[in-house]
Motif scaffolding. Structure first.
Motif: not given
Lengths: 189, 125
Positions: A131-133, A162-164, A147-150, A120-125
């Motif tokens: 917000s992702v990192g 690279w997170i993906v 995954f953070v909102s702010v 999910f983190v990889a896709g959300a990027k």
């Protein structure tokens, strides 16, 4: 027919050899005892057949003993069953079984949801790159992953895109590891 | 074979199976026999007929359960034979099984001897 050409001794020899093979799980002296008793029976009956003026017929006598494999199965049945369990053993066994089942289920939920989160983190990027990192404080004594909102503006983001691939590979690894652990657990259920 | 015959045969097999241990212990009551002798004795009676393949493994189990004892005996020129006899435990088991067997026969005879429609006197309750 080839069977008819075999002598009684051949037939007996072949039968007892097969039987010996199927009795392999007994101690050697126990196997010997079984073979010796059956042999004694066979020769006794053949002698009586001849004394009565008939032809000794080993095959007919052996018919009463059944197939070597089936006969042997009865002799080794007590080994397969094992010693009778002590009182209360069944309750322990049942408990152990249910613990294992719970553990199996918990492991499956935990492992596969961890893998799903990473995926999910990889896709959300792609959807929310801001917000992702992975953020870390400049001196490295605390990090924020995921995954953070702010986005924490005070900290630099360290992984970028690279997170993906990293998250995807980790997801795969966690999923495979979970599967492996589950298969081991299953063998003990 | 009509289905009724098959049912009868099944019942006979079950009965024989259930009483086999009692039959063997009873045959060895105050008597020492080797396998072939025991087989012939059992085969001479209509309801205890068994095969070699049933008898010998069963004797092996009775010996492991210490209900019977066995030793090899060789007389003169004859082939050595394995003779069986009851142990003290075996004799005790025979007494117990005999009691159960006789109770069962008494109960069934009682039912057979008292057909309906009258109610049975139930002494045991």
């Amino acid at each position: 027919m080839q069977q008819a050409e075999l002598t009684n001794n051949d037939i007996i020899h072949r039968y007892l050899n097969d039987l010996r093979r199927y009795l392999a799980r007994l101690a050697p002296h126990e196997t010997q005892e079984v073979i010796r008793e059956i042999e004694s029976h066979l020769f006794d009956v053949m002698e009586q057949q001849e004394a009565a003026g008939n032809k000794a017929d080993a095959a007919a006598i052996l018919h009463g003993f059944g197939e070597p494999r089936q006969l042997a199965a009865q002799y080794i049945a007590h080994i397969e069953e094992g010693a009778p369990p002590p009182k209360g053993f069944k309750a322990i066994q049942t408990m152990k079984k249910s613990v294992t089942a719970t553990l199996y289920f918990a492991m499956a939920v935990f492992g596969f949801s961890a893998a799903l989160c990473l995926l999910f983190v990889a896709g959300a990027k792609f959807l929310l790159p801001e917000s992702v990192g992975v953020w870390s404080t400049p001196h490295g004594n605390s990090i924020v992953v995921g995954f953070v909102s702010v986005p924490p503006t005070a900290m630099p983001e360290v992984m970028g895109w690279w997170i993906v691939p990293v998250a995807a590979v980790l997801a795969l690894a966690v999923a495979l590891l979970t599967r492996k652990v589950l298969s081991v657990l299953k063998q003990h259920m | 074979m009509n289905p009724n015959d098959a049912l009868m045969e099944k019942w006979e097999v079950q009965l024989r199976k259930g009483t086999l241990e009692l039959a063997i212990l009873a045959a060895l009551q105050q008597r020492t026999l080797y396998g072939l002798e025991l087989l012939k004795l059992l085969q001479s009676l209509p309801s205890t007929t068994i095969t070699e393949g049933t008898l010998y493994p069963l004797l092996d189990r009775l010996k492991r359960d210490e209900l019977v004892d066995a030793q090899w005996v060789q007389e003169g020129d004859s082939r050595p034979r394995k003779y069986y006899q009851l142990t003290a435990t075996g004799a005790q088991k025979l007494t117990e099984l005999t009691r159960l067997w006789r109770q069962s026969v008494t109960d069934i005879e009682f039912l057979l001897a008292n057909p309906g429609p009258q109610a049975l006197p139930m002494t045991g309750v």
